[in-house]
Motif scaffolding. Structure first.
Motif, PDB file in Angstrom:
ATOM      1  N   GLU A  67      -2.566   7.812  -2.547  1.00  0.00           N
ATOM      2  CA  GLU A  67      -3.059   7.458  -1.216  1.00  0.00           C
ATOM      3  C   GLU A  67      -4.516   7.001  -1.271  1.00  0.00           C
ATOM      4  O   GLU A  67      -4.922   6.096  -0.533  1.00  0.00           O
ATOM      5  CB  GLU A  67      -2.913   8.648  -0.263  1.00  0.00           C
ATOM      6  N   LEU A  68      -5.308   7.632  -2.124  1.00  0.00           N
ATOM      7  CA  LEU A  68      -6.706   7.221  -2.258  1.00  0.00           C
ATOM      8  C   LEU A  68      -6.843   5.895  -2.996  1.00  0.00           C
ATOM      9  O   LEU A  68      -7.736   5.089  -2.697  1.00  0.00           O
ATOM     10  CB  LEU A  68      -7.490   8.298  -3.016  1.00  0.00           C
ATOM     11  N   SER A  69      -5.976   5.655  -3.960  1.00  0.00           N
ATOM     12  CA  SER A  69      -6.135   4.478  -4.824  1.00  0.00           C
ATOM     13  C   SER A  69      -5.441   3.228  -4.299  1.00  0.00           C
ATOM     14  O   SER A  69      -5.859   2.105  -4.630  1.00  0.00           O
ATOM     15  CB  SER A  69      -5.601   4.798  -6.219  1.00  0.00           C
ATOM     16  N   ARG A  70      -4.406   3.391  -3.497  1.00  0.00           N
ATOM     17  CA  ARG A  70      -3.607   2.228  -3.069  1.00  0.00           C
ATOM     18  C   ARG A  70      -4.456   1.131  -2.428  1.00  0.00           C
ATOM     19  O   ARG A  70      -4.347  -0.045  -2.813  1.00  0.00           O
ATOM     20  CB  ARG A  70      -2.489   2.692  -2.128  1.00  0.00           C
ATOM     21  N   PRO A  71      -5.320   1.442  -1.449  1.00  0.00           N
ATOM     22  CA  PRO A  71      -6.136   0.364  -0.867  1.00  0.00           C
ATOM     23  C   PRO A  71      -7.111  -0.257  -1.865  1.00  0.00           C
ATOM     24  O   PRO A  71      -7.409  -1.450  -1.777  1.00  0.00           O
ATOM     25  CB  PRO A  71      -6.873   1.052   0.291  1.00  0.00           C
ATOM     26  N   ILE A  72      -7.587   0.535  -2.817  1.00  0.00           N
ATOM     27  CA  ILE A  72      -8.490  -0.010  -3.837  1.00  0.00           C
ATOM     28  C   ILE A  72      -7.751  -1.008  -4.706  1.00  0.00           C
ATOM     29  O   ILE A  72      -8.237  -2.116  -4.976  1.00  0.00           O
ATOM     30  CB  ILE A  72      -9.078   1.130  -4.700  1.00  0.00           C
ATOM     31  N   PHE A  73      -6.556  -0.649  -5.167  1.00  0.00           N
ATOM     32  CA  PHE A  73      -5.773  -1.559  -5.996  1.00  0.00           C
ATOM     33  C   PHE A  73      -5.451  -2.841  -5.245  1.00  0.00           C
ATOM     34  O   PHE A  73      -5.545  -3.948  -5.792  1.00  0.00           O
ATOM     35  CB  PHE A  73      -4.476  -0.886  -6.451  1.00  0.00           C
ATOM     36  N   SER A  74      -5.057  -2.689  -3.983  1.00  0.00           N
ATOM     37  CA  SER A  74      -4.659  -3.857  -3.197  1.00  0.00           C
ATOM     38  C   SER A  74      -5.813  -4.832  -3.024  1.00  0.00           C
ATOM     39  O   SER A  74      -5.654  -6.049  -3.197  1.00  0.00           O
ATOM     40  CB  SER A  74      -4.131  -3.417  -1.825  1.00  0.00           C
TER      41      SER A  74
END
Length: 433
Positions: free
Chosen positions: A27-34
């Motif tokens: 949940e923390l990383s998903r927006p960063i990856f996107s």
């Protein structure tokens, strides 16, 4: 059992699998990856059981984070900063050297390769060892470290940009790196691996500080759900990784917060004191009846104390509440398979087949599937599932033996037979290296 907390060991290293911890980090990383242009479903985050602070990327889009890092970050923005920095390495193409070799290696081999390189850098930092290195080797090492420092600075800047785009402060990354800065003066043997594999400098931290201060989100607060999730995750990790008495001292009865109650439940379960552990987790379930991970913990407690039949319902409830978490499904399948009941074995096989499609990298799932097939006397399929498990744990000899057995017992051209053929070909290629 596969959860709520398990470790796959190889070559003295442990990979931690825990559905809740992995969910929080996703949940923390998903927006960063996107925002970095990466598909979040193709970036794999693996948790290494190690108290040292470290994180690294290797073997394609594999990101490794030590449990020591998860336990020592002070706020969500620090963990997001680490993830954003490592994402900068992936998006910046910093993994090109030796990438094909690492991509084809097992996860355990990747860890050993990267940590071995870090240890070598640490050893090279000692004057006694350095005196025995040739001038050419010293020159190569200096060039490598210069190259790495350039990469680290680029990853800092990229990470800061990713965080700004999603409205997260980069101050956490500065805090994290500043906290490690004093280790630069230590002997390599005393440094955390993060310092050895991510060369620091005052100029680098100062440049990052200047960059993040320009962000409109520089002083942004951490979202409450992130703070709550981090505290829960840290309490759970601490209670599972430390001695129970230390966890109970850290989470005394006087602390009525959710993380403390969670930590006590885990600690009592590990004592083991099932009465107190059950009382703690039941109190959490009364307050949070739709929390899948509290149900998961209750199922785990019952299963590992031999109350197999009673463990099925809590695990089933956890799956109903989080149907897309394959680790929870594996827990349920383990309880079902342990009963030996024919109908339960059929259900276990059915849900494990679905779980392995979502996550084919879990050795516990393949072990349980092999066991379930074996109890049904479907020996060829049991051998195929065992071969899959051995591949994941790096035991190519075991994989080869079971794959040959599967080929002998399964119909030619069947899915299991074809997969066994693939495993044999993979083992042969690895032998040629």
């Amino acid at each position: 059992m596969g959860g709520p907390f398990s470790a796959a060991r190889a070559a003295g290293l442990s990979l931690i699998r825990d559905a809740e911890t992995e969910h929080i980090i996703r949940e923390l990383s998903r927006p960063i990856f996107s925002t970095a242009g990466l598909d979040p479903d193709f970036v794999r985050i693996l948790l290494v059981r190690d108290s040292d602070i470290n994180a690294f990327v290797a073997g394609g889009q594999n990101m490794f984070i030590n449990t020591g890092t998860l336990l020592k970050v002070k706020r969500p923005a620090q963990l997001e900063g680490v993830i954003a920095h490592e994402t900068g390495h992936i998006s910046g193409g910093h993994l090109a050297r030796g990438e094909e070799e690492l991509r084809n290696a097992s996860i355990q081999q990747i860890i050993a390769t990267v940590l071995g390189a870090a240890a070598g850098m640490a050893a090279g930092g000692g004057s006694g060892v350095m005196s025995g290195i040739s001038a050419g080797q010293q020159f190569a090492q200096r060039n490598f470290l210069t190259y790495r420092r350039t990469q680290e600075s680029a990853a800092d800047q990229a990470g800061a940009s990713f965080l700004e785009r999603i409205g997260v402060t980069g101050e956490g990354l500065v805090e994290f790196l500043s906290g490690l800065g004093d280790q630069e003066a230590l002997s390599g043997r005393l440094q955390d691996p993060y310092v050895r594999t991510h060369p620091l400098s005052r100029d680098r931290v100062a440049a990052l500080q200047e960059r993040v201060e320009q962000s409109p989100y520089y002083k942004a607060e951490d979202a409450k759900w992130k703070v709550d999730a981090l505290l829960r995750m840290q309490a759970k990790l601490y209670a599972f990784l430390e001695q129970p008495e230390r966890a109970l001292a850290r989470f005394p009865d006087s602390d009525s917060s959710v993380p403390a109650r969670y930590g006590r439940a885990v600690a009592y379960y590990r004592v083991p004191d099932l009465v107190r552990a059950t009382a703690e987790v039941d109190s959490l379930l009364r307050d949070f009846p739709t929390d899948p991970y509290f149900w998961e913990l209750k199922g785990q407690m019952l299963y590992e104390n031999g109350r197999i039949a009673e463990s099925i319902e809590p695990h089933r409830r956890s799956v109903e509440l989080a149907p897309n978490e394959p680790l929870l499904t594996v827990n349920l399948a383990m309880s079902l398979a342990a009963t030996g009941d024919p109908a339960a074995l059929d259900e276990a096989i059915r849900i494990l087949t679905a779980a392995n499609r979502l996550d084919p990298t879990n050795p516990s799932a393949w072990y349980t599937l092999s066991s379930a097939y074996g109890q049904k006397n479907e020996i060829g399929l049991a051998a195929w599932a065992a071969a899959e498990r051995y591949v994941l744990t790096g035991d190519l000899r075991g994989a080869r033996i079971q794959a040959l057995r599967a080929q002998q017992l399964l119909p030619v051209g069947s899915p299991g037979s074809l997969r066994a053929e693939d495993i044999l070909a993979f083992a042969e290629r690895r032998d040629e290296r």
